[in-house]
Design an enzyme around this catalytic site. Structure first.
Site, PDB file in Angstrom:
ATOM      1  N   ARG A  48       0.886  -1.051  -0.068  1.00 20.03           N
ATOM      2  CA  ARG A  48      -0.137   0.053   0.017  1.00 20.03           C
ATOM      3  C   ARG A  48       0.944   1.061  -0.018  1.00 20.03           C
ATOM      4  O   ARG A  48       1.888   1.322   0.667  1.00 20.03           O
ATOM      5  CB  ARG A  48      -0.941   0.114   1.313  1.00 20.03           C
ATOM      6  CG  ARG A  48      -2.074  -0.844   1.200  1.00 20.03           C
ATOM      7  CD  ARG A  48      -3.091  -0.755   0.153  1.00 20.03           C
ATOM      8  NE  ARG A  48      -4.225  -1.413  -0.027  1.00 20.03           N
ATOM      9  CZ  ARG A  48      -4.335  -2.567  -0.469  1.00 20.03           C
ATOM     10  NH1 ARG A  48      -3.231  -3.166  -1.488  1.00 20.03           N
ATOM     11  NH2 ARG A  48      -5.454  -3.302  -0.710  1.00 20.03           N
ATOM     12  N   GLU A  88      -4.209   6.686  -5.195  1.00 20.56           N
ATOM     13  CA  GLU A  88      -4.339   6.128  -6.536  1.00 20.56           C
ATOM     14  C   GLU A  88      -5.446   6.454  -7.469  1.00 20.56           C
ATOM     15  O   GLU A  88      -6.854   6.698  -6.904  1.00 20.56           O
ATOM     16  CB  GLU A  88      -4.401   4.423  -6.326  1.00 20.56           C
ATOM     17  CG  GLU A  88      -2.766   4.083  -5.747  1.00 20.56           C
ATOM     18  CD  GLU A  88      -2.793   2.735  -5.765  1.00 20.56           C
ATOM     19  OE1 GLU A  88      -3.990   1.927  -5.921  1.00 20.56           O
ATOM     20  OE2 GLU A  88      -1.756   2.081  -5.490  1.00 20.56           O
ATOM     21  N   HIS A  98       0.255  -0.220  -9.861  1.00 16.83           N
ATOM     22  CA  HIS A  98      -0.327  -1.293  -9.092  1.00 16.83           C
ATOM     23  C   HIS A  98      -0.961  -2.465  -9.679  1.00 16.83           C
ATOM     24  O   HIS A  98      -1.979  -2.883 -10.033  1.00 16.83           O
ATOM     25  CB  HIS A  98      -1.777  -0.506  -8.401  1.00 16.83           C
ATOM     26  CG  HIS A  98      -2.190  -1.097  -7.190  1.00 16.83           C
ATOM     27  ND1 HIS A  98      -2.747  -0.678  -6.362  1.00 16.83           N
ATOM     28  CD2 HIS A  98      -2.115  -2.636  -6.759  1.00 16.83           C
ATOM     29  CE1 HIS A  98      -3.204  -1.455  -5.154  1.00 16.83           C
ATOM     30  NE2 HIS A  98      -2.676  -2.704  -5.395  1.00 16.83           N
TER      31      HIS A  98
END
Length: 333
Positions: free
Chosen positions: A250, A279, A298
């Protein structure tokens, strides 16, 4: 009619919240066909999108879509929030506990562990072998070997520090052993002796000692209030100037500005980052311009194979709940 048979025959309303940056409605479309005769599924990209569906929801399945205290309060009949991920930081756990609504992940399924481990090593290898600057130089007709040679390095013989030796952390450690790396790790408690032996004699250290010791540090911890900015400026300063940091967990586990400062000052050799806060990242993110970084959007955990495993794990837990079975991976206890 027994309580269990009532559970299995009563039609439930499921709200599937699939964030746009992980595929949105297109990615969630198949969920509508998964529970024929047992549940009506509405797929949205944010929990606010369909107030009536939220109000009627008995179950929320969320793929990185925030579920706030306000969303929980707006669903009076809610009985389960199922995260389609190992992480759960995008759900307000305190509000869920206060409401008595269990929140579950897919943690024990290990659905993401293979690809997150592979992405971790992809980033580590890209940093060690300077793949991004080498590629960029070549396409610009620059034979960069003399310049890059001084910073090329090997994984073999290096110490890998793993922050969080769960399903994913163990998968990373197994690969590290194959690369002839020494494994150290940190977490709330040491692993079993047989696990440490299987991982090449892995050693449990405090976080600060791990940072001082490691050539590569990779993060595999959940994001909680206790772990937010786990690597801040003070802790980043403990790392060797030759060390690399990799984050596939994260974004908020690292103070991103502090990391950019350390890279700009040459206090770190480089960083491989797959996750950001927020994000998608904004253009103001300083890591986008930092020296010797390898960035990816990601992608750890979202291969074709992984997405199937994630969906199956989330669906199986929800289906079990509909059938009156105990829930797995409850994080609100």
């Amino acid at each position: 009619m027994t309580a269990q048979s009532a559970t299995t025959t009563t039609m439930k309303n499921i709200l599937a919240v699939i964030s746009p940056h992980v595929g949105g409605r297109a990615a969630g479309a198949a969920l509508a066909e998964v529970f024929p005769g047992r549940a009506h599924v509405t797929v949205v990209e944010t929990a606010d999108e369909d107030p009536a569906a939220l109000r009627a929801a008995h179950i929320v399945i969320t793929g990185l879509g925030p579920v706030t205290a306000e969303h929980l309060a707006a669903a009076p009949d809610l009985e389960l929030v199922q995260c389609a991920s190992h992480g759960f930081d995008y759900v307000d756990l305190t509000a869920a506990r206060d409401r008595g609504v269990p929140v579950c992940t897919i943690g024990s399924s290990g659905a993401e562990k293979q690809n997150v481990a592979e992405q971790t090593f992809a980033l580590m290898l890209a940093l060690a072998k300077q793949l991004v600057p080498a590629h960029t130089a070549l396409v610009e007709a620059d034979w960069a070997l003399p310049r890059l040679q001084r910073s090329l390095t090997e994984l073999s013989g290096k110490t890998l520090g793993i922050v969080g030796l769960g399903h994913i952390g163990e998968e990373v450690a197994r690969r590290a052993v194959a690369f002839d790396m020494t494994v150290v790790y940190t977490g709330p408690r040491p692993a079993a002796p047989e696990t440490e032996a299987r991982l090449g004699g892995a050693r449990h250290l405090s976080l600060d000692e791990l940072l001082r010791t490691s050539d590569y540090v990779t993060l595999h911890a959940p994001l909680t209030e206790a772990t937010r900015h786990l690597l801040d400026a003070e802790r980043l300063a403990l790392l060797k100037p030759t060390a690399f940091v990799v984050n596939t967990a994260r974004g908020a586990l690292i103070d991103q500005d502090a990391l950019a400062d350390a890279l700009a000052a040459g206090a770190l050799a480089g960083a491989g980052i797959d996750v950001f806060d927020p994000e998608p990242p904004t253009a103001a993110l300083r890591l986008l311009k930092a020296p010797n970084v390898v960035l990816s959007p990601h992608v750890a955990g979202v291969t074709r194979e992984t997405l199937v495993r994630i969906a199956l794990a989330a669906v199986e837990n929800v289906a079990g709940h509909l059938a009156g079975k105990p829930l797995r991976d409850v994080v609100t206890t």
